[in-house]
Design a protein around this motif. Structure first.
Motif, PDB file in Angstrom:
ATOM      1  N   ALA A 118      -5.865   6.501  -2.576  1.00  0.00           N
ATOM      2  CA  ALA A 118      -6.176   5.155  -2.088  1.00  0.00           C
ATOM      3  C   ALA A 118      -5.138   4.164  -2.600  1.00  0.00           C
ATOM      4  O   ALA A 118      -4.605   4.332  -3.705  1.00  0.00           O
ATOM      5  CB  ALA A 118      -7.565   4.736  -2.553  1.00  0.00           C
ATOM      6  N   ARG A 119      -4.870   3.146  -1.800  1.00  0.00           N
ATOM      7  CA  ARG A 119      -3.899   2.139  -2.238  1.00  0.00           C
ATOM      8  C   ARG A 119      -4.459   1.304  -3.394  1.00  0.00           C
ATOM      9  O   ARG A 119      -3.740   0.952  -4.322  1.00  0.00           O
ATOM     10  CB  ARG A 119      -3.544   1.221  -1.060  1.00  0.00           C
ATOM     11  CG  ARG A 119      -2.468   0.197  -1.412  1.00  0.00           C
ATOM     12  CD  ARG A 119      -1.958  -0.503  -0.184  1.00  0.00           C
ATOM     13  NE  ARG A 119      -1.361   0.436   0.764  1.00  0.00           N
ATOM     14  CZ  ARG A 119      -0.155   0.982   0.617  1.00  0.00           C
ATOM     15  NH1 ARG A 119       0.569   0.709  -0.462  1.00  0.00           N
ATOM     16  NH2 ARG A 119       0.318   1.817   1.522  1.00  0.00           N
ATOM     17  N   GLU A 120      -5.727   1.010  -3.317  1.00  0.00           N
ATOM     18  CA  GLU A 120      -6.378   0.221  -4.365  1.00  0.00           C
ATOM     19  C   GLU A 120      -7.300   1.119  -5.190  1.00  0.00           C
ATOM     20  O   GLU A 120      -7.787   2.140  -4.694  1.00  0.00           O
ATOM     21  CB  GLU A 120      -7.199  -0.918  -3.749  1.00  0.00           C
ATOM     22  CG  GLU A 120      -6.412  -1.831  -2.824  1.00  0.00           C
ATOM     23  CD  GLU A 120      -5.326  -2.609  -3.540  1.00  0.00           C
ATOM     24  OE1 GLU A 120      -5.458  -2.835  -4.758  1.00  0.00           O
ATOM     25  OE2 GLU A 120      -4.338  -3.001  -2.878  1.00  0.00           O
ATOM     26  N   GLN A 129     -16.187   5.206   2.919  1.00  0.00           N
ATOM     27  CA  GLN A 129     -15.271   4.074   2.763  1.00  0.00           C
ATOM     28  C   GLN A 129     -14.009   4.188   3.628  1.00  0.00           C
ATOM     29  O   GLN A 129     -13.283   3.211   3.811  1.00  0.00           O
ATOM     30  CB  GLN A 129     -14.891   3.914   1.282  1.00  0.00           C
ATOM     31  CG  GLN A 129     -16.056   3.491   0.403  1.00  0.00           C
ATOM     32  CD  GLN A 129     -15.763   3.605  -1.088  1.00  0.00           C
ATOM     33  OE1 GLN A 129     -14.652   3.926  -1.491  1.00  0.00           O
ATOM     34  NE2 GLN A 129     -16.775   3.357  -1.914  1.00  0.00           N
ATOM     35  N   SER A 133     -10.587   2.209   8.093  1.00  0.00           N
ATOM     36  CA  SER A 133      -9.327   2.127   7.345  1.00  0.00           C
ATOM     37  C   SER A 133      -8.180   2.721   8.149  1.00  0.00           C
ATOM     38  O   SER A 133      -8.382   3.365   9.180  1.00  0.00           O
ATOM     39  CB  SER A 133      -9.449   2.876   6.015  1.00  0.00           C
ATOM     40  OG  SER A 133      -9.517   4.287   6.251  1.00  0.00           O
ATOM     41  N   THR A 134      -6.969   2.490   7.652  1.00  0.00           N
ATOM     42  CA  THR A 134      -5.789   3.139   8.216  1.00  0.00           C
ATOM     43  C   THR A 134      -5.474   4.341   7.346  1.00  0.00           C
ATOM     44  O   THR A 134      -5.226   4.200   6.144  1.00  0.00           O
ATOM     45  CB  THR A 134      -4.580   2.176   8.254  1.00  0.00           C
ATOM     46  OG1 THR A 134      -4.914   1.053   9.064  1.00  0.00           O
ATOM     47  CG2 THR A 134      -3.361   2.863   8.826  1.00  0.00           C
ATOM     48  N   THR A 163     -11.110   5.982  12.099  1.00  0.00           N
ATOM     49  CA  THR A 163      -9.969   5.468  11.331  1.00  0.00           C
ATOM     50  C   THR A 163      -8.800   5.233  12.282  1.00  0.00           C
ATOM     51  O   THR A 163      -8.785   5.738  13.398  1.00  0.00           O
ATOM     52  CB  THR A 163      -9.504   6.462  10.238  1.00  0.00           C
ATOM     53  OG1 THR A 163      -8.789   7.555  10.848  1.00  0.00           O
ATOM     54  CG2 THR A 163     -10.662   7.008   9.424  1.00  0.00           C
ATOM     55  N   THR A 182       2.435   1.253   4.293  1.00  0.00           N
ATOM     56  CA  THR A 182       1.738   1.826   5.456  1.00  0.00           C
ATOM     57  C   THR A 182       0.479   2.562   5.015  1.00  0.00           C
ATOM     58  O   THR A 182       0.547   3.478   4.200  1.00  0.00           O
ATOM     59  CB  THR A 182       2.651   2.802   6.217  1.00  0.00           C
ATOM     60  OG1 THR A 182       3.831   2.130   6.634  1.00  0.00           O
ATOM     61  CG2 THR A 182       1.927   3.362   7.437  1.00  0.00           C
ATOM     62  N   GLY A 183      -0.665   2.177   5.566  1.00  0.00           N
ATOM     63  CA  GLY A 183      -1.911   2.892   5.319  1.00  0.00           C
ATOM     64  C   GLY A 183      -2.710   2.393   4.127  1.00  0.00           C
ATOM     65  O   GLY A 183      -2.150   1.893   3.145  1.00  0.00           O
ATOM     66  N   ASP A 184      -4.041   2.541   4.249  1.00  0.00           N
ATOM     67  CA  ASP A 184      -4.954   2.241   3.135  1.00  0.00           C
ATOM     68  C   ASP A 184      -5.203   3.491   2.301  1.00  0.00           C
ATOM     69  O   ASP A 184      -5.433   3.409   1.093  1.00  0.00           O
ATOM     70  CB  ASP A 184      -6.297   1.733   3.679  1.00  0.00           C
ATOM     71  CG  ASP A 184      -6.137   0.510   4.564  1.00  0.00           C
ATOM     72  OD1 ASP A 184      -5.479  -0.448   4.126  1.00  0.00           O
ATOM     73  OD2 ASP A 184      -6.658   0.536   5.702  1.00  0.00           O
ATOM     74  N   TYR A 185      -5.156   4.636   2.984  1.00  0.00           N
ATOM     75  CA  TYR A 185      -5.344   5.932   2.331  1.00  0.00           C
ATOM     76  C   TYR A 185      -4.256   6.875   2.829  1.00  0.00           C
ATOM     77  O   TYR A 185      -3.785   6.750   3.961  1.00  0.00           O
ATOM     78  CB  TYR A 185      -6.715   6.532   2.653  1.00  0.00           C
ATOM     79  CG  TYR A 185      -7.886   5.784   2.069  1.00  0.00           C
ATOM     80  CD1 TYR A 185      -8.407   6.113   0.825  1.00  0.00           C
ATOM     81  CD2 TYR A 185      -8.493   4.744   2.785  1.00  0.00           C
ATOM     82  CE1 TYR A 185      -9.491   5.442   0.288  1.00  0.00           C
ATOM     83  CE2 TYR A 185      -9.579   4.053   2.254  1.00  0.00           C
ATOM     84  CZ  TYR A 185     -10.071   4.403   1.008  1.00  0.00           C
ATOM     85  OH  TYR A 185     -11.147   3.733   0.481  1.00  0.00           O
ATOM     86  N   GLY A 202      -0.847   4.084  -6.187  1.00  0.00           N
ATOM     87  CA  GLY A 202      -2.001   4.657  -5.512  1.00  0.00           C
ATOM     88  C   GLY A 202      -2.914   5.313  -6.528  1.00  0.00           C
ATOM     89  O   GLY A 202      -2.545   5.467  -7.707  1.00  0.00           O
TER      90      GLY A 202
END
Length: 330
Positions: A118-120, A129, A133-134, A163, A182-185, A202
């Motif tokens: 995950a980015r966050e 979750q 998302s992207t 997604t 690029t992307g959330d995951y 990440g």
């Protein structure tokens, strides 16, 4: 005259003996093509570094071919004798009507090797979750992407509808794409996943390998004709692999990391150890070279779920466990 004849015979025998001894001492060269360079393949590098192939009288010349299609091309055109690649490639080749089938004879890894990053930082992660998302996935038709889709669907997520699925980025460029925003995951192999976590780019939230169950993810394979022409080479090769599998099971992540470090000179030893420990603890490294029928069927179920199974291939058609069983019995 008799003395001279005796000398000629003696010298001839000595020369023949020397030639035979020399021939026996000359290692048999085996050209091995691995699909990528990965800590996921630790037992392969252990077999090289600990001299297990050499003990069997084999001179293994390893080349990294960077991609399943390139690896299989090398094998089919005679550019390699043995390939380490996902078992799905042998199914694709067989489905195209191969006259010289590619046979899986020794399994190396038995789970998927990717992780969801995950980015966050996510507390109390749930697969739910990912909805909305992207998701930066892997190449369509490859095992990482097929396993990724299988796992998401298992958790009630349709990756194509729930997604924004990105899967048109080359394998080598996926980490850079995620790092650039690029992307959330993203679905990543090690050691990239751990490196990103260390650098705050990440956070690992789940393992696709744990979620998907046992599959013949990467297997040593060879053309049927090569195996029939070189049965002793295949047996010796499998024996060396089995020695390495036992060694990996009996040694710590730190010892394994130190053994394979020469193959990952740009990766910090502590990262290698972390990755080895993660793979070992989730049972990714096969403990023996046997690819069993349940794993084979699980693989085809995953391919079918992803819409990438050209047709079902019987286990006995593309899997040979006789060699592995013979090696283990000894």
């Amino acid at each position: 005259m008799k003395f001279r004849q005796l000398m000629v015979v003696t010298i001839s025998l000595l020369v023949l003996f020397a030639f035979t001894a020399c021939s026996q001492d000359t290692p048999q060269k085996v050209r091995l093509a691995e699909v990528t360079r990965s800590i996921f393949y630790a037992p392969e590098y252990v077999a090289l570094e600990k001299g297990f192939f050499a003990e069997e009288g084999l001179d293994v010349e390893m080349t990294t071919t960077w991609g399943g299609d390139k690896t299989m091309t090398a094998l089919l055109t005679g550019g390699a004798d043995v390939a380490l690649v996902g078992s799905e490639t042998s199914i694709y080749v067989e489905a195209q009507g191969a006259t010289d089938p590619v046979i899986n004879f020794a399994q190396l890894t038995q789970t998927d090797g990717t992780f969801l990053v995950a980015r966050e930082k996510v507390d109390n992660f749930t697969w739910e979750q990912l909805k909305g998302s992207t998701f930066l996935g892997q190449r369509k038709g490859g095992m990482p992407q097929m396993v990724g889709e299988f796992v998401l669907k298992k958790h009630g997520i349709d990756p194509h509808n729930d997604t924004t699925l990105i899967q048109n980025i080359d394998f080598a460029n996926i980490p850079n794409a995620f790092a650039s925003g690029t992307g959330d995951y993203v679905q990543l192999f090690e050691p990239t996943a751990s490196i990103f976590e260390n650098e705050g780019k990440g956070y690992i939230v789940a393992s696709f390998g744990t979620e998907s169950g046992h599959v013949p993810y990467t297997t040593f394979m060879a053309r049927d004709s090569y195996m029939k022409e070189n049965p002793e080479v295949i047996e010796k090769f499998t024996k060396a692999v089995y020695k390495a599998q036992i060694w990996v099971q009996e040694h710590s992540a730190k010892e394994i990391a130190e053994a394979i470090a020469p193959h990952f000179q740009d990766t910090d030893l502590s990262i290698i150890e972390t990755v080895v420990d993660r793979y070992k603890s989730q049972g990714s490294f096969a403990t023996d070279p046997i690819l069993d029928e349940e794993e084979w069927n699980n693989l085809q179920d995953i391919m079918d779920e992803a819409g990438d199974l050209p047709k079902r291939i019987d286990y006995e058609t593309l899997v040979n466990t006789d060699i592995a069983k013979k090696v283990m019995a000894k």
